[in-house]
Design an enzyme around this catalytic site. Structure first.
Site, PDB file in Angstrom:
ATOM      1  CB  SER A 191      -0.604  -2.537  18.977  1.00 10.63           C
ATOM      2  OG  SER A 191      -0.838  -3.779  17.999  1.00 10.63           O
TER       3      SER A 191
ATOM      4  CD  GLU B  78      -2.224  -0.613  10.584  1.00 14.96           C
ATOM      5  OE1 GLU B  78      -1.810  -1.862  11.104  1.00 14.96           O
ATOM      6  OE2 GLU B  78      -2.559  -0.370   9.440  1.00 14.96           O
TER       7      GLU B  78
ATOM      8  CG  ASP C 274       0.117  -4.003  -2.661  1.00 18.37           C
ATOM      9  OD1 ASP C 274       0.616  -4.712  -3.259  1.00 18.37           O
ATOM     10  OD2 ASP C 274      -0.974  -3.897  -1.529  1.00 18.37           O
TER      11      ASP C 274
ATOM     12  CG  PHE D 241     -10.558  -1.581   3.175  1.00 17.88           C
ATOM     13  CD1 PHE D 241     -10.293  -0.409   2.319  1.00 17.88           C
ATOM     14  CD2 PHE D 241     -10.878  -1.060   4.521  1.00 17.88           C
ATOM     15  CE1 PHE D 241     -10.258   0.946   2.890  1.00 17.88           C
ATOM     16  CE2 PHE D 241     -10.805  -0.045   5.051  1.00 17.88           C
ATOM     17  CZ  PHE D 241     -10.280   1.306   4.226  1.00 17.88           C
TER      18      PHE D 241
ATOM     19  CG  HIS E  73      -2.061  -4.364  14.918  1.00 17.09           C
ATOM     20  ND1 HIS E  73      -1.099  -3.433  15.559  1.00 17.09           N
ATOM     21  CD2 HIS E  73      -2.517  -3.974  13.567  1.00 17.09           C
ATOM     22  CE1 HIS E  73      -1.057  -2.434  14.507  1.00 17.09           C
ATOM     23  NE2 HIS E  73      -1.681  -2.531  13.629  1.00 17.09           N
TER      24      HIS E  73
HETATM   25  P1  FAD Z   1       6.036  -9.576   0.767  1.00 17.53           P
HETATM   26  O1  FAD Z   1       6.303 -10.128   2.277  1.00 17.53           O
HETATM   27  O2  FAD Z   1       7.193  -9.149   0.126  1.00 17.53           O
HETATM   28  O3  FAD Z   1       4.907 -10.617   0.013  1.00 17.53           O
HETATM   29  C1  FAD Z   1       4.398 -10.117  -1.098  1.00 17.53           C
HETATM   30  C2  FAD Z   1       4.139 -11.169  -1.991  1.00 17.53           C
HETATM   31  O4  FAD Z   1       5.154 -11.842  -2.642  1.00 17.53           O
HETATM   32  C3  FAD Z   1       3.106 -12.271  -1.377  1.00 17.53           C
HETATM   33  O5  FAD Z   1       2.365 -12.793  -2.510  1.00 17.53           O
HETATM   34  C4  FAD Z   1       4.447 -13.386  -1.210  1.00 17.53           C
HETATM   35  O6  FAD Z   1       3.799 -14.511  -1.018  1.00 17.53           O
HETATM   36  C5  FAD Z   1       5.311 -13.124  -2.126  1.00 17.53           C
HETATM   37  N1  FAD Z   1       6.674 -13.440  -2.037  1.00 17.53           N
HETATM   38  C6  FAD Z   1       7.541 -12.986  -1.020  1.00 17.53           C
HETATM   39  N2  FAD Z   1       8.706 -13.380  -1.098  1.00 17.53           N
HETATM   40  C7  FAD Z   1       9.004 -14.033  -2.154  1.00 17.53           C
HETATM   41  C8  FAD Z   1       9.766 -14.784  -2.841  1.00 17.53           C
HETATM   42  N3  FAD Z   1      11.071 -14.754  -2.397  1.00 17.53           N
HETATM   43  N4  FAD Z   1       9.480 -15.414  -4.217  1.00 17.53           N
HETATM   44  C9  FAD Z   1       8.203 -15.330  -4.621  1.00 17.53           C
HETATM   45  N5  FAD Z   1       7.152 -14.827  -3.992  1.00 17.53           N
HETATM   46  C10 FAD Z   1       7.427 -14.176  -2.846  1.00 17.53           C
HETATM   47  N6  FAD Z   1       0.759  -1.389   2.617  1.00 17.53           N
HETATM   48  C11 FAD Z   1       1.251  -0.088   2.747  1.00 17.53           C
HETATM   49  O7  FAD Z   1       1.595   0.460   1.284  1.00 17.53           O
HETATM   50  N7  FAD Z   1       1.595   0.653   3.687  1.00 17.53           N
HETATM   51  C12 FAD Z   1       1.330   0.089   5.079  1.00 17.53           C
HETATM   52  O8  FAD Z   1       1.600   0.831   5.974  1.00 17.53           O
HETATM   53  C13 FAD Z   1       0.782  -0.977   5.109  1.00 17.53           C
HETATM   54  N8  FAD Z   1       0.749  -1.768   6.348  1.00 17.53           N
HETATM   55  C14 FAD Z   1       0.155  -3.019   6.539  1.00 17.53           C
HETATM   56  C15 FAD Z   1       0.154  -3.611   7.856  1.00 17.53           C
HETATM   57  C16 FAD Z   1      -0.183  -5.018   8.047  1.00 17.53           C
HETATM   58  C17 FAD Z   1      -0.127  -5.631   9.185  1.00 17.53           C
HETATM   59  C18 FAD Z   1      -0.755  -5.547   6.864  1.00 17.53           C
HETATM   60  C19 FAD Z   1      -0.990  -7.222   6.953  1.00 17.53           C
HETATM   61  C20 FAD Z   1      -0.635  -5.010   5.607  1.00 17.53           C
HETATM   62  C21 FAD Z   1      -0.019  -3.863   5.252  1.00 17.53           C
HETATM   63  N9  FAD Z   1       0.126  -3.324   4.290  1.00 17.53           N
HETATM   64  C22 FAD Z   1       0.474  -1.958   3.924  1.00 17.53           C
HETATM   65  C23 FAD Z   1      -0.237  -3.985   2.975  1.00 17.53           C
HETATM   66  C24 FAD Z   1       0.989  -4.613   2.454  1.00 17.53           C
HETATM   67  O9  FAD Z   1       1.906  -3.681   1.739  1.00 17.53           O
HETATM   68  C25 FAD Z   1       0.557  -5.483   0.874  1.00 17.53           C
HETATM   69  O10 FAD Z   1      -0.245  -6.485   1.594  1.00 17.53           O
HETATM   70  C26 FAD Z   1       1.606  -5.841   0.027  1.00 17.53           C
HETATM   71  O11 FAD Z   1       0.825  -6.548  -1.298  1.00 17.53           O
HETATM   72  C27 FAD Z   1       2.492  -7.241   0.587  1.00 17.53           C
HETATM   73  O12 FAD Z   1       3.271  -6.739   1.313  1.00 17.53           O
HETATM   74  P2  FAD Z   1       4.244  -7.746   2.246  1.00 17.53           P
HETATM   75  O13 FAD Z   1       5.106  -6.910   3.177  1.00 17.53           O
HETATM   76  O14 FAD Z   1       3.310  -8.620   2.976  1.00 17.53           O
HETATM   77  O15 FAD Z   1       4.950  -8.333   1.035  1.00 17.53           O
END
Ligand code: FAD
Length: 275
Positions: A6, A8, A99, A206, A256
């Site tokens: 895939s 991105e 973020d 990055f 990916h």
């Molecule tokens: P989460 O899964 O919510 O985790 C965030 C943090 O919170 C982690 O440290 C986790 O350990 C902690 N956490 C989660 N749940 C809990 C809980 N219940 N209690 C305590 N701590 C908890 N960013 C963008 O803005 N746009 C994009 O399109 C984008 N695409 C991405 C695609 C991929 C494949 C990846 C790997 C990252 C992408 N990102 C993107 C970056 C991502 O948004 C950041 O890494 C962000 O900081 C974390 O997102 P997450 O969805 O992993 O968050």
């Protein structure tokens, strides 16, 4: 390539960027990607560009996934956006927390990506296939690798169908993460995210921000090339192709590619993998 791939992209900011991305996509479609995904700026900042690019990809006859981040979002707004994506015929989402730039309060109704996944499932049932992010080298804000793994498990239990990893250059971190996911009984594919190396300044920037480790030997070699871009690209192709070979041999279910809207490096890596 014997594993599905895939691709991105990010939403281009100018008409020239959009035209260049169309050309890159046409070239990359020769790889027959399973789907192409488009990133989404946290706080909804790129919604128009993201959905527009997703719409173009669908119109080109290719499956498209919209990234969707929830930080700063309300349930009402998220519901509206999901309705729009359904109308467009989008079937896949990459659900993220995102973020916000520092200085912004979140002001939103979702804390973590697991909250978003649960909301999407509650609102739309099984209509979307949902991927989530995961971090073989740990998310930079996690308390510990174990806490991060549990946070990932929460996203799967909330209804994610699969995961895409943050990029990494150390295959062992991926294999260990996959083993740990298996030990927790989480039955979802964990697809490695592959970042081609084409520009060392950009890669260092990055990686600093997202917590991905550039192994010392790679960093030193890249520094040694200075601004000799041909040598950086050639070294990058060797390193990343070797990484992909290791991942494929170790059973990675798919790959990916973070294309950064460029086609050359991804095409060449896939060509070498098929040779
Ligand atoms: P989460 O899964 O919510 O985790 C965030 C943090 O919170 C982690 O440290 C986790 O350990 C902690 N956490 C989660 N749940 C809990 C809980 N219940 N209690 C305590 N701590 C908890 N960013 C963008 O803005 N746009 C994009 O399109 C984008 N695409 C991405 C695609 C991929 C494949 C990846 C790997 C990252 C992408 N990102 C993107 C970056 C991502 O948004 C950041 O890494 C962000 O900081 C974390 O997102 P997450 O969805 O992993 O968050």
């Amino acid at each position: 390539m014997s594993v599905p791939i895939s691709l991105e992209f990010f939403p281009p900011k100018t008409p020239e960027g959009a035209a260049k991305l169309r050309t890159a996509r046409r070239a990359l479609y020769t790889l027959a990607p399973e789907f192409c995904s488009v990133t989404y700026g946290a706080g909804g900042s790129t919604q128009e560009g993201t959905f527009g690019t997703v719409g173009e990809i669908l119109a080109e006859g290719v499956a498209a996934a919209s990234h969707f981040s929830c930080i700063g979002a309300t349930r009402a707004k998220t519901r509206e956006q999901l309705a729009l994506l359904r109308q467009m015929g989008v079937k896949r989402l990459v659900a993220l927390r995102g973020d916000l730039p520092s200085g912004y309060g979140t002001g939103g109704e979702f804390h973590y990506a697991s909250d978003l996944v649960a909301f999407i499932r509650a609102e739309t049932g099984d209509e979307f296939r949902i991927e989530v992010a995961c971090y073989p080298e740990m998310h930079p804000q996690a308390r510990s690798p174990e806490a991060d793994l549990q946070a990932f498990a929460a996203k799967v239990r909330a209804g994610a169908n699969g995961a895409i990893t943050q990029y990494f250059y150390n295959a062992d971190s991926y294999f260990r993460f996959v083993d740990e996911v298996g030990r927790l009984g989480l039955d979802v594919p964990v697809v490695p995210g592959i970042m081609p190396i084409t520009n060392s300044t950009q890669l260092m920037r990055f990686s600093e921000a997202c917590g991905a480790e550039i192994p010392r030997w790679i960093r030193l070699r890249l520094q040694g090339f200075g601004d000799d871009s041909a040598s950086i690209k050639s070294f990058g192709l060797d390193v990343v192709t070797k990484l992909c070979e290791q991942l494929r041999a170790g059973g990675a279910p798919a790959m990916h590619f973070y294309t950064l809207n460029q086609s050359t490096a991804t095409l060449e890596i896939c060509r070498r993998l098929s040779a």
